[in-house]
Motif scaffolding. Structure first.
Motif, PDB file in Angstrom:
ATOM      1  N   UNK A  21      -8.346  31.346  -9.558  1.00  0.00           N
ATOM      2  CA  UNK A  21      -9.522  31.670 -10.372  1.00  0.00           C
ATOM      3  C   UNK A  21     -10.815  31.447  -9.591  1.00  0.00           C
ATOM      4  N   UNK A  22     -10.863  30.412  -8.802  1.00  0.00           N
ATOM      5  CA  UNK A  22     -12.046  30.160  -7.977  1.00  0.00           C
ATOM      6  C   UNK A  22     -12.178  31.232  -6.897  1.00  0.00           C
ATOM      7  N   UNK A  23     -11.058  31.629  -6.345  1.00  0.00           N
ATOM      8  CA  UNK A  23     -11.089  32.684  -5.318  1.00  0.00           C
ATOM      9  C   UNK A  23     -11.511  34.019  -5.927  1.00  0.00           C
ATOM     10  N   UNK A  24     -11.075  34.292  -7.143  1.00  0.00           N
ATOM     11  CA  UNK A  24     -11.461  35.535  -7.806  1.00  0.00           C
ATOM     12  C   UNK A  24     -12.967  35.581  -8.054  1.00  0.00           C
ATOM     13  N   UNK A  25     -13.583  34.387  -8.139  1.00  0.00           N
ATOM     14  CA  UNK A  25     -15.031  34.302  -8.336  1.00  0.00           C
ATOM     15  C   UNK A  25     -15.789  34.339  -7.008  1.00  0.00           C
ATOM     16  N   UNK A  26     -15.051  34.520  -5.901  1.00  0.00           N
ATOM     17  CA  UNK A  26     -15.695  34.696  -4.609  1.00  0.00           C
ATOM     18  C   UNK A  26     -15.731  33.487  -3.710  1.00  0.00           C
ATOM     19  N   UNK A  27     -15.024  32.444  -4.086  1.00  0.00           N
ATOM     20  CA  UNK A  27     -15.033  31.230  -3.270  1.00  0.00           C
ATOM     21  C   UNK A  27     -13.791  31.147  -2.393  1.00  0.00           C
ATOM     22  N   UNK A  28     -13.922  30.448  -1.287  1.00  0.00           N
ATOM     23  CA  UNK A  28     -12.766  30.150  -0.446  1.00  0.00           C
ATOM     24  C   UNK A  28     -12.269  28.763  -0.820  1.00  0.00           C
ATOM     25  N   UNK A  29     -10.980  28.637  -1.026  1.00  0.00           N
ATOM     26  CA  UNK A  29     -10.386  27.392  -1.523  1.00  0.00           C
ATOM     27  C   UNK A  29      -9.320  26.899  -0.554  1.00  0.00           C
ATOM     28  N   UNK A  30      -9.375  25.633  -0.214  1.00  0.00           N
ATOM     29  CA  UNK A  30      -8.362  25.020   0.643  1.00  0.00           C
ATOM     30  C   UNK A  30      -7.707  23.890  -0.143  1.00  0.00           C
ATOM     31  N   UNK A  31      -6.419  23.998  -0.371  1.00  0.00           N
ATOM     32  CA  UNK A  31      -5.660  22.932  -1.038  1.00  0.00           C
ATOM     33  C   UNK A  31      -4.918  22.146   0.036  1.00  0.00           C
ATOM     34  N   UNK A  32      -5.164  20.852   0.086  1.00  0.00           N
ATOM     35  CA  UNK A  32      -4.663  20.017   1.180  1.00  0.00           C
ATOM     36  C   UNK A  32      -3.430  19.226   0.738  1.00  0.00           C
ATOM     37  N   UNK A  33      -2.378  19.297   1.534  1.00  0.00           N
ATOM     38  CA  UNK A  33      -1.227  18.399   1.347  1.00  0.00           C
ATOM     39  C   UNK A  33      -1.460  17.164   2.201  1.00  0.00           C
ATOM     40  N   UNK A  34      -1.703  16.036   1.567  1.00  0.00           N
ATOM     41  CA  UNK A  34      -1.863  14.791   2.312  1.00  0.00           C
ATOM     42  C   UNK A  34      -0.533  14.375   2.941  1.00  0.00           C
ATOM     43  N   UNK A  35      -0.565  13.542   3.977  1.00  0.00           N
ATOM     44  CA  UNK A  35       0.682  13.077   4.593  1.00  0.00           C
ATOM     45  C   UNK A  35       1.628  12.460   3.554  1.00  0.00           C
ATOM     46  N   UNK A  36       2.873  12.921   3.594  1.00  0.00           N
ATOM     47  CA  UNK A  36       3.878  12.426   2.661  1.00  0.00           C
ATOM     48  C   UNK A  36       3.859  13.117   1.318  1.00  0.00           C
ATOM     49  N   UNK A  37       3.019  14.146   1.157  1.00  0.00           N
ATOM     50  CA  UNK A  37       2.909  14.884  -0.096  1.00  0.00           C
ATOM     51  C   UNK A  37       3.174  16.358   0.146  1.00  0.00           C
ATOM     52  N   UNK A  38       3.600  17.058  -0.904  1.00  0.00           N
ATOM     53  CA  UNK A  38       3.796  18.500  -0.796  1.00  0.00           C
ATOM     54  C   UNK A  38       4.780  18.852   0.303  1.00  0.00           C
ATOM     55  N   UNK A  39       4.347  19.749   1.187  1.00  0.00           N
ATOM     56  CA  UNK A  39       5.238  20.189   2.263  1.00  0.00           C
ATOM     57  C   UNK A  39       5.168  19.273   3.474  1.00  0.00           C
ATOM     58  N   UNK A  40       4.337  18.238   3.408  1.00  0.00           N
ATOM     59  CA  UNK A  40       4.249  17.276   4.514  1.00  0.00           C
ATOM     60  C   UNK A  40       5.241  16.149   4.260  1.00  0.00           C
ATOM     61  N   UNK A  41       6.162  15.961   5.174  1.00  0.00           N
ATOM     62  CA  UNK A  41       7.235  14.992   4.969  1.00  0.00           C
ATOM     63  C   UNK A  41       7.119  13.777   5.893  1.00  0.00           C
ATOM     64  N   UNK A  42       5.885  13.382   6.191  1.00  0.00           N
ATOM     65  CA  UNK A  42       5.684  12.157   6.961  1.00  0.00           C
ATOM     66  C   UNK A  42       6.340  10.991   6.237  1.00  0.00           C
ATOM     67  N   UNK A  43       7.144  10.174   6.918  1.00  0.00           N
ATOM     68  CA  UNK A  43       7.811   9.042   6.256  1.00  0.00           C
ATOM     69  C   UNK A  43       6.812   8.096   5.598  1.00  0.00           C
ATOM     70  N   UNK A  44       7.177   7.564   4.442  1.00  0.00           N
ATOM     71  CA  UNK A  44       6.304   6.659   3.701  1.00  0.00           C
ATOM     72  C   UNK A  44       5.807   5.498   4.543  1.00  0.00           C
ATOM     73  N   UNK A  45       6.692   4.973   5.368  1.00  0.00           N
ATOM     74  CA  UNK A  45       6.346   3.782   6.149  1.00  0.00           C
ATOM     75  C   UNK A  45       5.293   4.066   7.217  1.00  0.00           C
ATOM     76  N   UNK A  46       5.010   5.338   7.461  1.00  0.00           N
ATOM     77  CA  UNK A  46       4.030   5.697   8.492  1.00  0.00           C
ATOM     78  C   UNK A  46       2.682   6.110   7.901  1.00  0.00           C
ATOM     79  N   UNK A  47       2.552   6.001   6.580  1.00  0.00           N
ATOM     80  CA  UNK A  47       1.351   6.503   5.915  1.00  0.00           C
ATOM     81  C   UNK A  47       0.462   5.352   5.442  1.00  0.00           C
ATOM     82  N   UNK A  48      -0.818   5.436   5.785  1.00  0.00           N
ATOM     83  CA  UNK A  48      -1.804   4.493   5.267  1.00  0.00           C
ATOM     84  C   UNK A  48      -3.054   5.293   4.861  1.00  0.00           C
TER      85      UNK A  48
END
Length: 217
Positions: free
Chosen positions: A1-28
């Motif tokens: 919806x934001x893009x349809x209104x003309x904006x560029x949108x970046x959705x970020x996967x933080x380490x250990x979230x989404x498609x980022x599979x950094x091990x929990x023990x390595x995340x701070x």
């Protein structure tokens, strides 16, 4: 919806979230801010940076490092910590009584934060359709404990120079409205937008949320 209104949108996967599979023990917390800082570093224009829930801590600390890259900080039902305060510290600024959230648990080794399955719907997705709830639930992961117990280090000169907006959810049970209001009372924002929603308005009320976000651009 934001893009349809003309904006560029970046959705970020933080380490250990989404498609980022950094091990929990390595995340701070630095892992999170390094990830977000790398995104900001590539942008030629200032961004409006939106943090939901735990990510309020992340955008606050990142704003201390890159205030010149950020036009505005938007806290969407998010933690808004004071200098020297961690996410968990924020729960101590107000007595929530019977409204204290019960969805979260910490494992015995104190390495990660998990969610009690029976409380996920009521705390995070109470206004959502069953389809959206099942989709959202499938994306949930255990979160490393360290970022949530690490105090932010922010200054008025840098973090404080970036305008802040808070979008509160009246029926949020993960971060109850009483806590949301206590946080932004302590850390005033230039604007507060009220939504009669659960914790996850991007699923439950996307049209209304988009209108509110577009009003800030």
């Amino acid at each position: 919806m934001l893009e349809e209104a003309g904006h560029r949108v970046i959705a970020v996967d933080l380490p250990g979230h989404g498609i980022d599979h950094t091990p929990l023990t390595e995340v701070n917390l630095k892992s999170y801010t390094d990830c977000l800082s790398a995104v900001l570093d590539k942008e030629s224009e200032k961004v409006i940076l939106i943090g939901h829930s735990m990510a309020g801590v992340v955008i606050s600390q990142t704003a201390e490092y890159f205030p010149e890259k950020i036009e505005k900080l938007v806290y969407l039902c998010a933690f808004l910590p004071d200098n020297g305060q961690s996410l968990f510290d924020a729960f101590g600024i107000v007595d929530l009584g019977d409204d204290a959230p019960t969805a979260v648990y910490i494992d015995e080794a104190q390495t990660y934060i998990g969610l009690n399955d029976e409380a996920i719907y009521s705390h995070f997705y109470a206004d959502c359709s069953e389809e959206d709830f099942q989709y959202a639930k499938s994306k949930l992961v255990k979160e490393p404990l360290i970022p949530s117990v690490t105090p932010v280090q922010v200054t008025e000169e840098r973090f404080g120079s970036v305008p802040r907006v808070y979008i509160e959810g009246l029926r949020d049970k993960a971060i109850p409205i009483k806590l949301q209001r206590a946080m932004y009372a302590k850390m005033p924002c230039e604007q507060v937008i009220t939504m009669d929603t659960d914790h996850s308005s991007f699923y439950s009320h996307p049209e209304e949320l988009s209108v509110n976000l577009l009003s800030l651009a």
